[in-house]
Design an enzyme around this catalytic site. Sequence first.
Site, PDB file in Angstrom:
ATOM      1  N   ASN A  65     -10.077   0.017  -0.022  1.00  0.00           N
ATOM      2  CA  ASN A  65      -8.622   0.086  -0.022  1.00  0.00           C
ATOM      3  C   ASN A  65      -8.107  -0.484  -1.348  1.00  0.00           C
ATOM      4  OD1 ASN A  65      -5.885  -0.246   0.373  1.00  0.00           O
ATOM      5  ND2 ASN A  65      -6.077  -1.083   2.438  1.00  0.00           N
ATOM      6  N   CYS A  77       0.811  -1.225   0.000  1.00  0.00           N
ATOM      7  CA  CYS A  77       0.000   0.000   0.000  1.00  0.00           C
ATOM      8  C   CYS A  77       0.848   1.280   0.000  1.00  0.00           C
ATOM      9  CB  CYS A  77      -0.967   0.010   1.175  1.00  0.00           C
ATOM     10  SG  CYS A  77      -2.058  -1.408   1.194  1.00  0.00           S
ATOM     11  N   HIS A 137      -2.873   7.299   2.569  1.00  0.00           N
ATOM     12  CA  HIS A 137      -3.344   6.025   2.011  1.00  0.00           C
ATOM     13  C   HIS A 137      -4.792   5.800   2.449  1.00  0.00           C
ATOM     14  CE1 HIS A 137      -3.861   1.919   1.008  1.00  0.00           C
ATOM     15  NE2 HIS A 137      -3.681   1.442   2.225  1.00  0.00           N
TER      16      HIS A 137
HETATM   17  N1  ACO Z   1     -18.508  -8.068   9.407  1.00  0.00           N
HETATM   18  C1  ACO Z   1     -18.992  -8.289  10.642  1.00  0.00           C
HETATM   19  N2  ACO Z   1     -18.215  -8.643  11.686  1.00  0.00           N
HETATM   20  C2  ACO Z   1     -16.903  -8.754  11.454  1.00  0.00           C
HETATM   21  C3  ACO Z   1     -16.328  -8.541  10.192  1.00  0.00           C
HETATM   22  C4  ACO Z   1     -17.189  -8.188   9.132  1.00  0.00           C
HETATM   23  N3  ACO Z   1     -16.750  -7.943   7.889  1.00  0.00           N
HETATM   24  N4  ACO Z   1     -14.998  -8.727  10.288  1.00  0.00           N
HETATM   25  C5  ACO Z   1     -14.738  -9.042  11.558  1.00  0.00           C
HETATM   26  N5  ACO Z   1     -15.885  -9.062  12.274  1.00  0.00           N
HETATM   27  C6  ACO Z   1     -16.079  -9.364  13.675  1.00  0.00           C
HETATM   28  C7  ACO Z   1     -14.943 -10.153  14.284  1.00  0.00           C
HETATM   29  O1  ACO Z   1     -15.109 -11.528  14.034  1.00  0.00           O
HETATM   30  C8  ACO Z   1     -15.109  -9.821  15.757  1.00  0.00           C
HETATM   31  O2  ACO Z   1     -16.129 -10.597  16.285  1.00  0.00           O
HETATM   32  P1  ACO Z   1     -16.006 -11.198  17.778  1.00  0.00           P
HETATM   33  O3  ACO Z   1     -15.934  -9.987  18.669  1.00  0.00           O
HETATM   34  O4  ACO Z   1     -17.254 -11.971  17.909  1.00  0.00           O
HETATM   35  O5  ACO Z   1     -14.746 -12.009  17.772  1.00  0.00           O
HETATM   36  C9  ACO Z   1     -15.574  -8.370  15.730  1.00  0.00           C
HETATM   37  O6  ACO Z   1     -16.082  -8.130  14.404  1.00  0.00           O
HETATM   38  C10 ACO Z   1     -14.504  -7.362  16.026  1.00  0.00           C
HETATM   39  O7  ACO Z   1     -13.367  -7.708  15.294  1.00  0.00           O
HETATM   40  P2  ACO Z   1     -12.064  -6.844  15.316  1.00  0.00           P
HETATM   41  O8  ACO Z   1     -11.070  -7.423  14.370  1.00  0.00           O
HETATM   42  O9  ACO Z   1     -11.628  -6.636  16.737  1.00  0.00           O
HETATM   43  O10 ACO Z   1     -12.639  -5.470  14.763  1.00  0.00           O
HETATM   44  P3  ACO Z   1     -11.921  -4.103  14.640  1.00  0.00           P
HETATM   45  O11 ACO Z   1     -12.687  -3.070  15.334  1.00  0.00           O
HETATM   46  O12 ACO Z   1     -10.442  -4.196  14.919  1.00  0.00           O
HETATM   47  O13 ACO Z   1     -12.060  -3.811  13.092  1.00  0.00           O
HETATM   48  C11 ACO Z   1     -10.782  -3.874  11.104  1.00  0.00           C
HETATM   49  C12 ACO Z   1     -11.481  -4.688  12.156  1.00  0.00           C
HETATM   50  C13 ACO Z   1     -11.785  -3.021  10.347  1.00  0.00           C
HETATM   51  C14 ACO Z   1     -10.120  -4.829  10.103  1.00  0.00           C
HETATM   52  C15 ACO Z   1      -9.719  -2.982  11.783  1.00  0.00           C
HETATM   53  O14 ACO Z   1      -8.893  -3.730  12.622  1.00  0.00           O
HETATM   54  C16 ACO Z   1      -8.878  -2.265  10.802  1.00  0.00           C
HETATM   55  O15 ACO Z   1      -9.354  -1.379  10.126  1.00  0.00           O
HETATM   56  N6  ACO Z   1      -7.597  -2.608  10.703  1.00  0.00           N
HETATM   57  C17 ACO Z   1      -6.754  -2.056   9.732  1.00  0.00           C
HETATM   58  C18 ACO Z   1      -6.750  -3.022   8.632  1.00  0.00           C
HETATM   59  C19 ACO Z   1      -6.565  -2.395   7.304  1.00  0.00           C
HETATM   60  O16 ACO Z   1      -6.931  -1.280   7.022  1.00  0.00           O
HETATM   61  N7  ACO Z   1      -5.979  -3.196   6.462  1.00  0.00           N
HETATM   62  C20 ACO Z   1      -5.799  -2.801   5.138  1.00  0.00           C
HETATM   63  C21 ACO Z   1      -4.531  -3.243   4.659  1.00  0.00           C
HETATM   64  S1  ACO Z   1      -3.256  -2.484   5.492  1.00  0.00           S
HETATM   65  C22 ACO Z   1      -3.151  -0.998   4.983  1.00  0.00           C
HETATM   66  O17 ACO Z   1      -3.673  -0.665   3.963  1.00  0.00           O
HETATM   67  C23 ACO Z   1      -2.399  -0.112   5.817  1.00  0.00           C
END
Ligand code: ACO
Length: 318
Positions: free
Chosen positions: A275, A112, A245
């Site tokens: 993304n 990214c 980004h």
């Molecule tokens: N829909 C519904 N529920 C979901 C989904 C979904 N798509 N995905 C995960 N969940 C659930 C999980 O299973 C979890 O359930 P549980 O509590 O029963 O175990 C709950 O939601 C919370 O999960 P978390 O992973 O703790 O959620 P979080 O608030 O951290 O959000 C996310 C997840 C959006 C991926 C966040 O961590 C994030 O934005 N991280 C950055 C990732 C990113 O942007 N990556 C892109 C590539 S890297 C880059 O570009 C820099």
Amino acid sequence: MYSKIIGTGSYLPEKILTNHDLERMVDTSDEWIRARTGIIQRHIAAEGQMASDLALEASRKAIDAAGIQAQEIDLIVLATTTPDMIFPSTACILQHKLGISGGPAFDVQAVCSGFIYALATADMFVSSGKCRNALVVGTEVYSRILDWTDRSTCVLFGDGAGAVVLTQSNQPGILSSHLHANGSYNNVLAAPGNICGGKIQGSPFITMEGNTVFKFAVKVLEEAVFEAITANHLQASDIDWLIPHQANIRIIKSTANKVGIPMEKVVATVDQHGNTSAASVPLALDIAARDGRIKTDHYVLLEGVGGGFTWGSVLLRW
Ligand code: ACO
């Protein structure tokens, strides 16, 4: 001598996949995706549409906007994590599709942060006088490396491309670039498969520790802003446009908040295309350049963070 962006272009494939479409594919909801990421929809490449095809559309627009002929491009630096093939490079394939030849063309792989790495690299060639007109591209077809049954990753990404033409100038232009990597995080965000003896070994799909990525991204995007403004003897308030980004609106808002740049001065397009990895910064730049937000003499700070981990910034005077 400086290098200066004289044209921008972008392209999003026709097919749109909304959060509601995803509700029918995995156990997720429009509400969850909007609240956690800010994403409303993403674009998906048609079958057979490759990274070089998306790049071609974006490049043609950037070359048109620059008011030059494709033949005047004497360098192509293309950032992608989803190349057309193992080799030759997608940059060489794009060069052929543009109907040009002769100048160097190569790919950059920094996930990214790819476009930031590519732009910083092209700047070295152009500002040193080695090349006159560089085409710098970020292009991705992430839909090909997503596990569409994994809700924790498939809702986040989309396909697209963005491009700029960089030319020699006696006025800035690019004021600074700063690139970084920390390979000890290589397992946190990866598509770890590889090809051996005609077979894929390991998973070819994206795997990610979401929380670790989130925290790391906010930390280094904040550091990148201060590194760029300090190097140029500027204050955060001097930045007219921050173009980070486009991974997640919460990462973008946290970064803006930590560095004291109001959201009115941040370009955020992640809601419309998700993304798009290496394509996300040039896509957002093109949108803000074309709708007139970015004006002559504005300070524009581009920054990226991605797998590796890699991160960095490019500061421009428009
Ligand atoms: N829909 C519904 N529920 C979901 C989904 C979904 N798509 N995905 C995960 N969940 C659930 C999980 O299973 C979890 O359930 P549980 O509590 O029963 O175990 C709950 O939601 C919370 O999960 P978390 O992973 O703790 O959620 P979080 O608030 O951290 O959000 C996310 C997840 C959006 C991926 C966040 O961590 C994030 O934005 N991280 C950055 C990732 C990113 O942007 N990556 C892109 C590539 S890297 C880059 O570009 C820099």
